[in-house]
Design an enzyme around this catalytic site. Structure first.
Site, short mmCIF file in Angstrom:
data_model
loop_
_atom_site.label_atom_id
_atom_site.label_comp_id
_atom_site.label_asym_id
_atom_site.label_seq_id
_atom_site.Cartn_x
_atom_site.Cartn_y
_atom_site.Cartn_z
N TRP A 243 -47.12 -15.05 54.63
CA TRP A 243 -47.09 -14.98 53.16
C TRP A 243 -48.39 -15.54 52.57
O TRP A 243 -48.92 -14.97 51.60
CB TRP A 243 -45.85 -15.69 52.61
CG TRP A 243 -44.60 -14.95 52.98
CD1 TRP A 243 -43.65 -15.35 53.86
CD2 TRP A 243 -44.21 -13.64 52.52
NE1 TRP A 243 -42.69 -14.38 53.99
CE2 TRP A 243 -43.00 -13.33 53.17
CE3 TRP A 243 -44.75 -12.72 51.64
CZ2 TRP A 243 -42.32 -12.12 52.96
CZ3 TRP A 243 -44.08 -11.51 51.42
CH2 TRP A 243 -42.89 -11.23 52.08
N ASP B 284 -46.49 -21.77 46.81
CA ASP B 284 -45.43 -20.78 46.98
C ASP B 284 -44.28 -21.52 47.68
O ASP B 284 -44.37 -21.85 48.86
CB ASP B 284 -45.96 -19.63 47.85
CG ASP B 284 -44.87 -18.60 48.16
OD1 ASP B 284 -43.71 -18.80 47.76
OD2 ASP B 284 -45.21 -17.59 48.83
N LYS C 102 -33.66 -16.93 47.84
CA LYS C 102 -33.35 -17.72 49.03
C LYS C 102 -32.55 -18.97 48.63
O LYS C 102 -31.41 -19.13 49.03
CB LYS C 102 -34.61 -18.09 49.78
CG LYS C 102 -35.35 -16.83 50.26
CD LYS C 102 -36.81 -17.08 50.47
CE LYS C 102 -37.62 -15.82 50.47
NZ LYS C 102 -37.23 -14.84 51.48
C1 LIG Z 1 -42.71 -17.69 51.34
C2 LIG Z 1 -42.54 -16.35 50.70
N1 LIG Z 1 -43.43 -15.96 49.77
C3 LIG Z 1 -43.33 -14.77 49.16
C4 LIG Z 1 -42.30 -13.90 49.45
C5 LIG Z 1 -42.23 -12.57 48.74
O1 LIG Z 1 -41.26 -12.69 47.78
P1 LIG Z 1 -40.80 -11.47 46.85
O2 LIG Z 1 -40.08 -10.52 47.71
O3 LIG Z 1 -39.95 -12.17 45.83
O4 LIG Z 1 -42.02 -10.88 46.25
C6 LIG Z 1 -41.35 -14.26 50.40
C7 LIG Z 1 -40.24 -13.34 50.72
O5 LIG Z 1 -39.54 -13.44 51.68
C8 LIG Z 1 -41.49 -15.52 51.03
O6 LIG Z 1 -40.60 -15.90 51.96
#
Ligand SMILES: Cc1ncc(COP(=O)(O)O)c(C=O)c1O
Length: 378
Positions: free
Chosen positions: A120, A190, A214
């Site tokens: 991520w 994040d 989550k």
């Molecule tokens: C740590 C992290 N950041 C970003 C995301 C992406 O999130 P979204 O699907 O809400 O864009 C996720 C999705 O699993 C994630 O686990």
């Protein structure tokens, strides 16, 4: 005169009883606390005193103002936010934040630090690069994303406008145990997969963001927390919807927000408060994660992916001796009512997402299964 609809006309729709719920280990959308689902179910057709579902009322109605107000104060209380932080409920997922953050803050004369401990963080870098100059303060990519940096690994740039990191890398199961030290540079985090799983030292953060799906509720709402001083850095001439100031000035009601998602997020905050807030929930999370790591460490049948001091309490990841054995593990666990254990396709293996709402009984079921599986196949 039309006939009023008094009963369900959806007789072709089947539904599952709560007693048929299985253990949901999926990474997100993920398990939601049962009392929250039950309350939402009870209020689904008519919110008390309103006579309409939360999905049917105006986002500018008094009732919705109450709901979003309650969600905002719930988030603030739980995270210990001071008055200089703004709580926003946006859309576009955490993924949009990968772009929106540099669009707002990254100017030509500045850089931004990125600490990359997994997939991520890498995606956040990809978007930020389109906006300006970034400094990779640390990346564990070559080592296979198994750890967070030690203080001496960080190559920070004193000219940075912010320092971005991912508190828990969901895919690799790598989690910061504490905030990285970026000096006076504000941290931007994040926290999608560990928000509200433990207390944090909030004043270190200029911004925090998390997709709700989550630890906070359903997908489709993104929690963004931004500090006042960051707003002064926002660049001019941004598109209205992409400018954080729009959402601060309009208290997340510039356009139609995800009313349902915010309603559930509010109930989830109330549920977390009932668990003793973030201290209470942290204790439970540590106990749950320990149960799994104890089985992993008991012998060499299971191999944890992350280094011990970077292990995640939310998304433990581990491998077995072969991919065939891993497939068999997932299949047999599924047959025993444990769903969603297959690791992300990019790293393989097993991932047990055990977010705040995941019950300890489910962790016990998994660890019993792990032990029996190892005995049968070791
Ligand atoms: C740590 C992290 N950041 C970003 C995301 C992406 O999130 P979204 O699907 O809400 O864009 C996720 C999705 O699993 C994630 O686990």
């Amino acid at each position: 005169m039309s006939t009023p609809v008094t009963t369900s006309d959806a007789s072709n729709l089947n539904f599952t009883k709560a007693s048929e719920r299985i253990y949901n280990f999926s990474a997100g959308p993920a398990v939601i606390p049962l009392p929250v689902l039950e309350r939402a179910q009870a209020e689904m057709l008519a919110l008390p005193g309103v006579g309409m579902s939360v999905m049917e009322i105006s986002h500018r109605s008094k009732k919705f103002e109450e709901i979003i107000g309650s969600a905002t104060s719930g988030v603030s209380r739980l995270l210990g936010l001071t008055d200089d932080y703004h709580v926003l409920f946006l859309q576009g997922g955490a993924s949009l934040q990968f772009s929106q953050i540099p669009m707002n803050f990254l100017t030509e004369d500045k850089t931004a630090d990125y600490i990359v401990t997994g997939s991520w963080g890498k995606k956040a870098v990809k978007e930020a690069k389109r906006e300006g100059t970034i400094n990779i303060a640390f990346t564990a990519q070559e080592e296979g994303f198994k750890r967070v940096p030690k203080a001496e690994d960080l190559k920070l740039d004193a000219n940075s406008v912010y320092c971005h990191f991912t508190t828990n890398e969901t895919i690799e199961g790598v989690q910061f145990q504490t905030e990285p030290d970026a000096g006076d540079v504000p941290l931007v985090a994040d926290m999608s997969s560990d928000i509200m799983s433990r207390p944090i030292d909030v004043k270190k953060y200029g911004m925090i963001y998390a997709g709700a799906q989550k630890n906070l509720g359903p997908s489709g709402v993104t929690l963004v927390i931004v500090r006042d001083d960051m707003l002064k850095l926002v660049k001019d001439n941004l598109h209205t919807m992409l400018d954080y100031r729009t959402h601060v000035e309009n208290k997340s009601l510039y356009n139609t927000p995800n009313t349902w998602g915010i309603y559930i997020l509010d109930l989830v905050c109330q549920w977390v408060e009932g668990k003793g807030g973030l201290n209470g929930i942290q204790q439970q999370n540590e106990a749950k994660a320990k149960m799994i790591y104890d089985v992993i460490d008991a012998n060499d049948f299971y191999r944890g992916h992350a280094d011990v001091d970077s292990r995640s309490r939310m998304t433990p990841t581990f491998r077995l001796g072969s991919e065939d054995l891993e497939k068999q593990f997932v299949k047999e666990a599924d047959a025993e009512g444990m769903n969603g254990l297959k690791g992300h396709r990019s790293v393989g293996g097993i991932r047990a997402s055990i977010y705040n709402a995941f019950p300890v009984e489910g962790v016990k079921a998994l660890t019993d299964f792990m032990q029996h599986f190892a005995q049968r196949n070791g």
